[in-house]
Write a protein that holds these residues in place. Structure first.
Motif, short mmCIF file in Angstrom:
data_model
loop_
_atom_site.label_atom_id
_atom_site.label_comp_id
_atom_site.label_asym_id
_atom_site.label_seq_id
_atom_site.Cartn_x
_atom_site.Cartn_y
_atom_site.Cartn_z
N ASP A 16 -6.80 -4.21 9.46
CA ASP A 16 -7.60 -5.09 8.38
C ASP A 16 -6.72 -6.35 8.16
OD1 ASP A 16 -9.89 -3.65 8.51
OD2 ASP A 16 -9.44 -2.63 6.69
N ASP A 44 -5.08 7.44 11.01
CA ASP A 44 -6.08 6.75 11.19
C ASP A 44 -6.55 5.92 10.18
OD1 ASP A 44 -6.30 7.92 13.60
OD2 ASP A 44 -8.13 9.23 13.18
N GLU A 45 -6.21 6.34 8.78
CA GLU A 45 -6.75 5.32 7.74
C GLU A 45 -5.64 4.19 7.59
OE1 GLU A 45 -9.18 9.16 7.19
OE2 GLU A 45 -6.99 8.70 7.65
N GLU A 60 0.85 -1.26 0.08
CA GLU A 60 -0.07 0.18 0.01
C GLU A 60 0.78 1.09 -0.19
OE1 GLU A 60 -3.41 0.07 -0.02
OE2 GLU A 60 -3.80 -2.03 0.42
N PHE A 91 0.82 5.12 1.23
CA PHE A 91 -0.19 5.96 2.10
C PHE A 91 0.75 7.38 2.28
CE2 PHE A 91 -2.49 2.49 3.56
CZ PHE A 91 -3.95 3.20 3.93
N GLY A 150 -6.08 1.82 10.36
CA GLY A 150 -7.26 0.90 10.06
C GLY A 150 -6.85 -0.18 8.84
N ASN A 151 -6.24 0.16 8.02
CA ASN A 151 -5.67 -0.86 6.83
C ASN A 151 -4.68 -1.65 7.57
OD1 ASN A 151 -3.66 -1.56 4.72
ND2 ASN A 151 -5.27 -0.63 3.44
N ASN A 209 -2.78 13.66 9.21
CA ASN A 209 -3.58 13.38 8.01
C ASN A 209 -3.19 12.01 7.77
OD1 ASN A 209 -2.61 16.32 8.52
ND2 ASN A 209 -3.39 16.59 6.26
N ASN A 210 -4.29 11.29 7.36
CA ASN A 210 -4.39 9.94 6.95
C ASN A 210 -3.94 8.99 7.94
OD1 ASN A 210 -5.62 10.67 4.41
ND2 ASN A 210 -3.51 10.97 3.56
#
Length: 303
Positions: free
Chosen positions: A171, A163-164, A150, A152, A167-168, A160-161
């Motif tokens: 997962d 938390d995303e 990935e 990011f 989360g990834n 910025n980003n």
């Protein structure tokens, strides 16, 4: 170790060149300072474990020393420490700075990552410091070098980003045990963090020649009958001239360093602190195995 049904857990290494924001990222994720931050390169010298826990998952982050060309035994230890973490994890975050062009140091780390059998994420940090139009060019430069799991773009400083990204990671973690209690954010003992706080204040307040040649060692740390924590720590330097710089005119700089460190240590411990700092000259300590072992810079002493 506790294992709840459908609970996910795993270890994630953070690697990258010095001064790309690895410690800033880790401190933001765990919600408090456990790794020191400085604009000086090579700030982190040990693998710092930070623990992020939710009701459904736990990520144990390894913030590694910045990988760079070694110039002495301390540098060799730092590189070995960083690279060894790649064998212990479920994923690797390769962090680069959006403000710096890809260079030989990045290419060296990428070559090491090609030997890794786990997913490797490209994390482009400090996006808040560049024009957004430049981001696609930066991403394209790195995409050509490796098949990233990935990519990011983030700002560890502003969030910025982040938390995303977390989360990834969750997962893709396997089911596993809870390695640490919910309220634990690092596996390092308090005296290690105290040492690092003192070292951070030295880095913040001294000239360029000091940072790479200073270490801090807590000689004693105990609570007195009034609940005040008494701490005595030694600052280790290479030369008499460095000792004079840290002391400052009339002892003013050392006093300033001590006050700044004491305030942060009091926040960490939740107690009043009496901090005494001593400066010892130990010529060439970065190339002496005994000195490095005593100061914790060896695999067997890696906190």
């Amino acid at each position: 170790m506790e294992k709840a049904e459908n609970f996910k857990s795993g270890f994630v290494a953070i690697v990258g060149r010095p001064n790309v924001g690895k410690s800033t990222f880790l401190n933001r994720v765990v919600g408090q300072k456990i790794a020191i931050m400085s604009d000086k390169a090579q700030t982190t010298r040990n693998k710092i474990q930070g623990v992020y826990t939710t009701k459904d998952a736990q990520i144990v982050f390894l913030d590694t020393p910045g990988i760079h060309k070694p110039e002495n035994k301390l540098d060799e230890y730092m590189d070995a420490s960083a690279l060894s973490s790649l064998r212990e994890v479920e994923a690797v975050l390769f962090m680069v700075s959006a403000t710096e062009t890809r260079g030989a140091g990045d290419n060296y780390i990428i070559d090491q990552l090609k030997k890794v059998d786990v997913p490797v994420y490209l994390i482009i940090n400090k996006i808040d410091e560049i024009n957004p139009d430049k981001l696609l060019v930066i991403m394209d430069t790195y995409r050509k070098a490796y098949d990233w799991a990935e990519v990011f773009p983030i700002s560890a400083l502003r969030g910025n980003n982040v938390d995303e990204l977390i989360g990834n990671l969750i997962d893709h973690l396997p089911e596993g045990p809870k390695y640490y209690p919910d309220d634990q954010v690092t596996d390092h003992p308090e005296r290690f963090i105290v040492q690092e706080i003192v070292r951070e204040k030295i880095l913040e307040n001294t000239r360029q020649e000091i940072p790479h040649s200073v270490a801090v060692y807590v000689e004693s740390m105990k609570t007195n009958e009034n609940g005040k924590v008494q701490i005595e720590a030694s600052i280790i330097v290479d030369r008499e001239g460095q000792k004079r710089i840290i002391i400052g005119k009339g002892g003013a700089l050392l006093k300033y360093i001590s006050i700044g460190a004491r305030r942060e240590i009091e926040k960490l411990l939740g107690s009043k602190v009496n901090l005494k700092l001593w400066i010892r000259v130990q010529s060439g300590w970065r190339d002496k195995d005994t000195a490095l072992n005593n100061l914790g810079y060896s695999e067997k002493n890696d906190y």
